[in-house]
Design a protein around this motif. Sequence first.
Motif, PDB file in Angstrom:
ATOM      1  N   THR A  23     -21.670  -9.310  66.537  1.00 39.13           N
ATOM      2  CA  THR A  23     -22.878  -8.898  67.255  1.00 39.13           C
ATOM      3  C   THR A  23     -22.710  -9.141  68.751  1.00 39.13           C
ATOM      4  O   THR A  23     -21.683  -9.663  69.194  1.00 39.13           O
ATOM      5  CB  THR A  23     -24.119  -9.707  66.790  1.00 39.13           C
ATOM      6  OG1 THR A  23     -24.016 -11.040  67.294  1.00 39.13           O
ATOM      7  CG2 THR A  23     -24.258  -9.723  65.281  1.00 39.13           C
ATOM      8  N   ASN A  24     -23.727  -8.787  69.488  1.00 36.57           N
ATOM      9  CA  ASN A  24     -23.789  -9.139  70.908  1.00 36.57           C
ATOM     10  C   ASN A  24     -25.000 -10.041  71.181  1.00 36.57           C
ATOM     11  O   ASN A  24     -25.604  -9.991  72.240  1.00 36.57           O
ATOM     12  CB  ASN A  24     -23.828  -7.880  71.790  1.00 36.57           C
ATOM     13  CG  ASN A  24     -25.065  -7.031  71.581  1.00 36.57           C
ATOM     14  OD1 ASN A  24     -25.740  -7.138  70.569  1.00 36.57           O
ATOM     15  ND2 ASN A  24     -25.357  -6.178  72.539  1.00 36.57           N
TER      16      ASN A  24
ATOM     17  N   ASP B  21     -16.999 -13.195  68.936  1.00 36.81           N
ATOM     18  CA  ASP B  21     -17.697 -12.090  68.286  1.00 36.81           C
ATOM     19  C   ASP B  21     -19.176 -12.365  68.045  1.00 36.81           C
ATOM     20  O   ASP B  21     -19.857 -11.557  67.414  1.00 36.81           O
ATOM     21  CB  ASP B  21     -17.022 -11.757  66.953  1.00 36.81           C
ATOM     22  CG  ASP B  21     -15.653 -11.120  67.128  1.00 36.81           C
ATOM     23  OD1 ASP B  21     -15.481 -10.355  68.093  1.00 36.81           O
ATOM     24  OD2 ASP B  21     -14.761 -11.396  66.305  1.00 36.81           O
TER      25      ASP B  21
ATOM     26  N   ILE C 135     -27.563  -4.149  59.292  1.00 37.67           N
ATOM     27  CA  ILE C 135     -27.072  -3.517  60.520  1.00 37.67           C
ATOM     28  C   ILE C 135     -28.185  -2.716  61.183  1.00 37.67           C
ATOM     29  O   ILE C 135     -28.401  -2.814  62.394  1.00 37.67           O
ATOM     30  CB  ILE C 135     -25.847  -2.633  60.222  1.00 37.67           C
ATOM     31  CG1 ILE C 135     -24.650  -3.521  59.843  1.00 37.67           C
ATOM     32  CG2 ILE C 135     -25.508  -1.740  61.413  1.00 37.67           C
ATOM     33  CD1 ILE C 135     -23.430  -2.769  59.360  1.00 37.67           C
TER      34      ILE C 135
ATOM     35  N   GLN D  34     -29.789  -3.380  64.896  1.00 41.02           N
ATOM     36  CA  GLN D  34     -29.732  -2.288  65.873  1.00 41.02           C
ATOM     37  C   GLN D  34     -31.123  -1.859  66.319  1.00 41.02           C
ATOM     38  O   GLN D  34     -31.332  -1.543  67.493  1.00 41.02           O
ATOM     39  CB  GLN D  34     -28.949  -1.110  65.298  1.00 41.02           C
ATOM     40  CG  GLN D  34     -27.466  -1.417  65.182  1.00 41.02           C
ATOM     41  CD  GLN D  34     -26.666  -0.311  64.524  1.00 41.02           C
ATOM     42  OE1 GLN D  34     -27.224   0.566  63.839  1.00 41.02           O
ATOM     43  NE2 GLN D  34     -25.361  -0.347  64.703  1.00 41.02           N
TER      44      GLN D  34
ATOM     45  N   TYR E 152     -29.718  -4.507  69.478  1.00 44.75           N
ATOM     46  CA  TYR E 152     -28.441  -5.207  69.579  1.00 44.75           C
ATOM     47  C   TYR E 152     -27.368  -4.492  68.770  1.00 44.75           C
ATOM     48  O   TYR E 152     -27.664  -3.715  67.869  1.00 44.75           O
ATOM     49  CB  TYR E 152     -28.589  -6.641  69.082  1.00 44.75           C
ATOM     50  CG  TYR E 152     -29.602  -7.411  69.881  1.00 44.75           C
ATOM     51  CD1 TYR E 152     -29.257  -7.973  71.111  1.00 44.75           C
ATOM     52  CD2 TYR E 152     -30.907  -7.544  69.442  1.00 44.75           C
ATOM     53  CE1 TYR E 152     -30.192  -8.651  71.863  1.00 44.75           C
ATOM     54  CE2 TYR E 152     -31.851  -8.223  70.197  1.00 44.75           C
ATOM     55  CZ  TYR E 152     -31.490  -8.770  71.400  1.00 44.75           C
ATOM     56  OH  TYR E 152     -32.426  -9.432  72.148  1.00 44.75           O
ATOM     57  N   CYS E 153     -26.116  -4.779  69.090  1.00 44.72           N
ATOM     58  CA  CYS E 153     -24.966  -4.222  68.351  1.00 44.72           C
ATOM     59  C   CYS E 153     -24.694  -5.090  67.143  1.00 44.72           C
ATOM     60  O   CYS E 153     -24.862  -6.312  67.192  1.00 44.72           O
ATOM     61  CB  CYS E 153     -23.721  -4.191  69.238  1.00 44.72           C
ATOM     62  SG  CYS E 153     -23.909  -3.150  70.675  1.00 44.72           S
ATOM     63  N   CYS E 154     -24.255  -4.455  66.070  1.00 43.67           N
ATOM     64  CA  CYS E 154     -23.953  -5.193  64.846  1.00 43.67           C
ATOM     65  C   CYS E 154     -22.976  -4.368  64.014  1.00 43.67           C
ATOM     66  O   CYS E 154     -23.213  -3.192  63.773  1.00 43.67           O
ATOM     67  CB  CYS E 154     -25.238  -5.441  64.057  1.00 43.67           C
ATOM     68  SG  CYS E 154     -25.007  -6.405  62.554  1.00 43.67           S
ATOM     69  N   GLU E 155     -21.871  -5.004  63.605  1.00 37.98           N
ATOM     70  CA  GLU E 155     -20.946  -4.358  62.682  1.00 37.98           C
ATOM     71  C   GLU E 155     -20.371  -5.398  61.737  1.00 37.98           C
ATOM     72  O   GLU E 155     -20.141  -6.546  62.126  1.00 37.98           O
ATOM     73  CB  GLU E 155     -19.833  -3.612  63.415  1.00 37.98           C
ATOM     74  CG  GLU E 155     -18.866  -4.510  64.159  1.00 37.98           C
ATOM     75  CD  GLU E 155     -17.777  -3.719  64.869  1.00 37.98           C
ATOM     76  OE1 GLU E 155     -16.645  -3.711  64.361  1.00 37.98           O
ATOM     77  OE2 GLU E 155     -18.088  -3.143  65.921  1.00 37.98           O
TER      78      GLU E 155
END
Length: 81
Positions: free
Chosen positions: A18-19, A50, A66, A70, A74-77
């Motif tokens: 994530t960020n 990360d 996810i 999002q 926020y980013c999530c993978e």
Amino acid sequence: MKSNLTVQQEITILVFRTNLRFSKDVRAVGARLQQLPGIIRWNVDRQDVDNVLRIETTCPDVEAIIALVQQAGYCCEELPD
């Protein structure tokens, strides 16, 4: 005759990149994570490069998690095993 069987659900650990860098980011996502069924425990390692989000759950719906992160902006993978 009454059965005393207890159903034990399997716990899955999911790990995401994530960020989520700041406490306010973690709080914003945490409030949403509490709404998902099956989440037992979660945390974010902001010291990791990360910013790893680790979730213990009985309902491992990766896509829903996810999407939720999002939607919070926020980013999530998912990280591979």
